[in-house]
Enzyme design. Structure first.
Site, PDB file in Angstrom:
ATOM      1  N   GLU A  39       1.424  -0.777   9.513  1.00 22.60           N
ATOM      2  CA  GLU A  39       0.050  -0.344   9.721  1.00 22.60           C
ATOM      3  C   GLU A  39      -0.465  -0.030  10.488  1.00 22.60           C
ATOM      4  OE1 GLU A  39      -1.143  -4.641   9.825  1.00 22.60           O
ATOM      5  OE2 GLU A  39       0.342  -5.781   9.603  1.00 22.60           O
ATOM      6  N   GLY A  40       0.213   1.877  10.206  1.00 23.51           N
ATOM      7  CA  GLY A  40      -0.804   2.654  10.971  1.00 23.51           C
ATOM      8  C   GLY A  40       0.054   3.055  12.285  1.00 23.51           C
TER       9      GLY A  40
ATOM     10  N   TRP B  33       8.825   0.040   1.464  1.00 20.90           N
ATOM     11  CA  TRP B  33       8.286  -0.642   2.060  1.00 20.90           C
ATOM     12  C   TRP B  33       7.489  -2.525   2.359  1.00 20.90           C
ATOM     13  CZ3 TRP B  33      11.087   2.541   5.659  1.00 20.90           C
ATOM     14  CH2 TRP B  33      11.076   3.539   5.430  1.00 20.90           C
TER      15      TRP B  33
ATOM     16  N   LEU C   4       1.151  -1.180  -0.031  1.00 23.42           N
ATOM     17  CA  LEU C   4       0.049  -0.236   0.063  1.00 23.42           C
ATOM     18  C   LEU C   4       0.977   1.403  -0.200  1.00 23.42           C
ATOM     19  CD1 LEU C   4      -2.708   1.416   0.855  1.00 23.42           C
ATOM     20  CD2 LEU C   4      -1.910   1.167   3.002  1.00 23.42           C
TER      21      LEU C   4
ATOM     22  N   ARG D  77      20.767 -12.898  38.797  1.00 28.30           N
ATOM     23  CA  ARG D  77      21.978 -12.410  38.952  1.00 28.30           C
ATOM     24  C   ARG D  77      22.232 -11.510  40.797  1.00 28.30           C
ATOM     25  NH1 ARG D  77      26.757  -9.487  37.539  1.00 28.30           N
ATOM     26  NH2 ARG D  77      27.329  -7.419  38.058  1.00 28.30           N
TER      27      ARG D  77
HETATM   28  C1  LIG Z   1      10.243  -2.743   8.420  1.00 31.89           C
HETATM   29  C2  LIG Z   1       8.472  -1.550   7.954  1.00 31.89           C
HETATM   30  C3  LIG Z   1       7.836  -2.901   7.083  1.00 31.89           C
HETATM   31  C4  LIG Z   1       7.236  -2.356   7.035  1.00 31.89           C
HETATM   32  N1  LIG Z   1       6.100  -2.802   5.717  1.00 31.89           N
HETATM   33  C5  LIG Z   1       4.208  -2.315   5.394  1.00 31.89           C
HETATM   34  C6  LIG Z   1       4.245  -3.282   4.275  1.00 31.89           C
HETATM   35  O1  LIG Z   1       4.467  -4.662   4.351  1.00 31.89           O
HETATM   36  N2  LIG Z   1       2.884  -2.776   3.825  1.00 31.89           N
HETATM   37  C7  LIG Z   1       2.856  -1.100   3.536  1.00 31.89           C
HETATM   38  O2  LIG Z   1       1.762  -1.220   2.489  1.00 31.89           O
HETATM   39  N3  LIG Z   1       3.986  -0.748   4.096  1.00 31.89           N
HETATM   40  C8  LIG Z   1       4.694  -1.589   5.019  1.00 31.89           C
HETATM   41  N4  LIG Z   1       5.393   0.161   5.868  1.00 31.89           N
HETATM   42  C9  LIG Z   1       4.844   1.394   5.910  1.00 31.89           C
HETATM   43  C10 LIG Z   1       4.448   1.622   6.708  1.00 31.89           C
HETATM   44  O3  LIG Z   1       2.696   0.818   7.378  1.00 31.89           O
HETATM   45  C11 LIG Z   1       4.892   3.781   7.380  1.00 31.89           C
HETATM   46  O4  LIG Z   1       5.714   3.499   7.346  1.00 31.89           O
HETATM   47  C12 LIG Z   1       3.667   3.741   7.784  1.00 31.89           C
HETATM   48  O5  LIG Z   1       2.483   3.773   7.783  1.00 31.89           O
HETATM   49  C13 LIG Z   1       3.848   5.251   8.171  1.00 31.89           C
HETATM   50  O6  LIG Z   1       3.841   6.173   6.937  1.00 31.89           O
HETATM   51  P1  LIG Z   1       5.321   7.074   6.864  1.00 31.89           P
HETATM   52  O7  LIG Z   1       6.038   6.037   6.992  1.00 31.89           O
HETATM   53  O8  LIG Z   1       5.234   7.335   5.273  1.00 31.89           O
HETATM   54  O9  LIG Z   1       5.113   7.901   7.773  1.00 31.89           O
HETATM   55  P2  LIG Z   1       4.219   9.475   7.454  1.00 31.89           P
HETATM   56  O10 LIG Z   1       3.186   9.296   7.089  1.00 31.89           O
HETATM   57  O11 LIG Z   1       5.355  10.719   7.146  1.00 31.89           O
HETATM   58  O12 LIG Z   1       4.454   9.865   9.464  1.00 31.89           O
HETATM   59  C14 LIG Z   1       4.689  10.834   9.780  1.00 31.89           C
HETATM   60  C15 LIG Z   1       5.277  10.664  11.295  1.00 31.89           C
HETATM   61  O13 LIG Z   1       4.084  11.861  11.020  1.00 31.89           O
HETATM   62  C16 LIG Z   1       2.792  11.761  12.460  1.00 31.89           C
HETATM   63  N5  LIG Z   1       1.487  11.961  11.217  1.00 31.89           N
HETATM   64  C17 LIG Z   1       1.429  11.906  10.388  1.00 31.89           C
HETATM   65  N6  LIG Z   1       0.139  12.255  10.243  1.00 31.89           N
HETATM   66  C18 LIG Z   1      -0.780  12.800  10.408  1.00 31.89           C
HETATM   67  C19 LIG Z   1      -1.712  12.596  11.727  1.00 31.89           C
HETATM   68  N7  LIG Z   1      -2.813  13.422  10.591  1.00 31.89           N
HETATM   69  N8  LIG Z   1      -1.842  13.426  12.701  1.00 31.89           N
HETATM   70  C20 LIG Z   1      -0.761  13.038  14.084  1.00 31.89           C
HETATM   71  N9  LIG Z   1      -0.211  12.650  13.226  1.00 31.89           N
HETATM   72  C21 LIG Z   1       0.721  12.531  12.507  1.00 31.89           C
HETATM   73  C22 LIG Z   1       2.991  10.305  12.020  1.00 31.89           C
HETATM   74  O14 LIG Z   1       2.457   9.041  13.421  1.00 31.89           O
HETATM   75  C23 LIG Z   1       4.011   9.949  12.208  1.00 31.89           C
HETATM   76  O15 LIG Z   1       4.960   9.799  13.528  1.00 31.89           O
HETATM   77  C24 LIG Z   1       6.227  -0.772   6.634  1.00 31.89           C
HETATM   78  C25 LIG Z   1       7.573  -0.008   7.447  1.00 31.89           C
HETATM   79  C26 LIG Z   1       8.108  -0.178   7.940  1.00 31.89           C
HETATM   80  C27 LIG Z   1       9.358   0.682   8.780  1.00 31.89           C
END
Ligand SMILES: Cc1cc2nc3c(=O)[nH]c(=O)nc-3n(C[C@H](O)[C@H](O)[C@H](O)COP(=O)(O)OP(=O)(O)OC[C@H]3O[C@@H](n4cnc5c(N)ncnc54)[C@H](O)[C@@H]3O)c2cc1C
Length: 379
Positions: A363-364, A156, A125, A268
């Site tokens: 996953e959020g 990811w 996604l 320990r």
């Molecule tokens: C090891 C790993 C495995 C993964 N596996 C998968 C997978 O199998 N399939 C897949 O599709 N994705 C996968 N992901 C992606 C993962 O789901 C996303 O990284 C995650 O949803 C966060 O998105 P982002 O990294 O773009 O962060 P961002 O969305 O850029 O968020 C950055 C920060 O801003 C905050 N934020 C963003 N929007 C809001 C809001 N509206 N209100 C408050 N705070 C907010 C977030 O909480 C976070 O603290 C994976 C990620 C990792 C690191």
């Protein structure tokens, strides 16, 4: 918590615990330190029916319920959080949408080889600009005659390197945001499909997390999963179930942290007695146990609601939020109780700590779970 489980669920849990303790735990740290995918373990998990616990026999599943699946992921993750999420991404994120939204033909085509573990699944996604804002998909799927042509790049994907079957989201009506995305089943051997960058990560290093590149990937009409432009709903429903899997993964990490902390605290000695005799250590252990139990109850409740066919979106968000924070708390205290040893790779505490962090992100994120819960309460 055995009083809340059926005999069948306890039998399965004990079987998975034995498998995890005997086969996974001894190799988990070395595999993780070497970024090694546990291929043989996943094969064996398939032979034990663990790659399709909560799916009907008619598609090759083990015909058990979702509580059984939760217990499976917890037990696997207690030994190795990487193994837990490999199975969870495969079952919850890939088999589940095919099972729920697939045509009979799609189910017959994909599920038997996936539920046996012969073929691994991945769910794609996320993109560089579509993380928390999951509807902002830039990858496109354009209909040309009776084919879909996919272009773009996803980020990811857990299991990205090993998966042969992907459930992937692409924009089919770019101006329409979440109302213009659709879900496709993509096979990894399709021309134009390739695995791009493989991420180097803080934890769960036995999993692959990869970019997926789609360069004029041509798919038949039958690759569409669900209806055109209804892919966002497919993703959200899929993630509701997936979050229980991640909550269960977090429970496994929390329990491993508690068990190791107790063992260490009893052996320990400082000031001439076991550190377990100091109240400061006892309180940490009591707090860890309370957090684990609270999280377990929420995860069990969400699983029960899913089994009962009730709406469980809010409950799965609560389970994931509380369980991931419990995992972080317990892993942190586990290191603290191990003192300097906890900071070294001689002990597993540092792995638990690194592995726990991801449960607050994928996953959020925890912020998104809070948003889901608050929105539901304030509507
Ligand atoms: C090891 C790993 C495995 C993964 N596996 C998968 C997978 O199998 N399939 C897949 O599709 N994705 C996968 N992901 C992606 C993962 O789901 C996303 O990284 C995650 O949803 C966060 O998105 P982002 O990294 O773009 O962060 P961002 O969305 O850029 O968020 C950055 C920060 O801003 C905050 N934020 C963003 N929007 C809001 C809001 N509206 N209100 C408050 N705070 C907010 C977030 O909480 C976070 O603290 C994976 C990620 C990792 C690191």
């Amino acid at each position: 918590m055995d009083h809340l489980l059926s005999e069948e669920q306890i039998m399965l849990r004990d079987m998975v615990r034995k498998f995890a303790t005997e086969e996974i735990e001894p190799v988990a740290s070395e595999n993780e330190q070497n970024h090694r995918y546990p291929e043989n373990i996943i094969k064996e998990a398939g032979e034990l029916g663990l790659m399709g616990v909560a799916y009907p026999d008619e598609y090759g599943g083990s015909g058990m319920d979702f509580v059984s699946y939760m217990l499976t992921i917890e037990e696997l993750s207690r030994a190795c959080a990487s193994t837990g999420v490999i199975v969870s991404a495969h079952c919850s994120l890939t088999c589940d949408p095919i099972f729920r939204f697939g045509t009979e033909e799609q189910k017959q085509k994909y599920l038997p080889s996936m539920l046996s573990g012969e073929k691994i699944g991945a769910f794609s996604l996320s993109e560089s600009n579509a993380g928390s804002d999951a509807g902002n998909t830039q990858t496109t799927a354009v209909k040309k005659g009776d084919k879909w042509i996919l272009n773009g790049s996803k980020l990811w994907a857990t299991n990205g390197r090993q998966a042969e079957v992907f459930v992937l989201i692409a924009s089919t009506d770019p101006g329409k945001g979440t109302r213009g995305v659709s879900t496709f089943i993509v096979e990894a051997n399709t021309p134009g499909y390739s695995v791009g960058k493989v991420e180097s990560k803080l934890g769960i290093r036995s999993t692959s997390t990869t970019e997926i590149v789609l360069d004029n990937v041509e798919l038949p009409e039958s690759a569409l999963l669900g209806e055109v432009n209804k892919g966002f709903k497919v993703s959200m429903v899929t993630l509701d179930g997936g979050r229980i899997g991640i909550a269960a993964q977090a429970l496994g990490i929390a329990r491993a942290s508690i068990e190791d902390a107790i063992k260490y605290a009893k052996s320990r000695e400082q000031f001439g007695k076991p550190i377990a005799s100091f109240q400061a250590i006892q309180w940490m252990i009591a707090d860890m146990w309370c957090q684990y139990n609270s999280a377990w109850m929420l995860t069990w409740n969400a699983s029960r609601m899913k089994d009962a066919g009730l709406n469980y979106g809010q409950e799965s968000a609560m389970a994931k939020l509380v369980a991931s924070e419990a995992a972080m708390f317990c892993a942190n205290k586990c290191i603290q109780i191990h003192g300097g040893n906890g900071y070294t790779t001689e002990y597993k505490a540092e792995r638990y700590y690194r592995d726990a962090k991801i449960t607050e992100i994928y996953e959020g994120t925890s912020e998104i779970q809070r948003l889901v819960i608050a929105r539901n309460l304030l509507k």
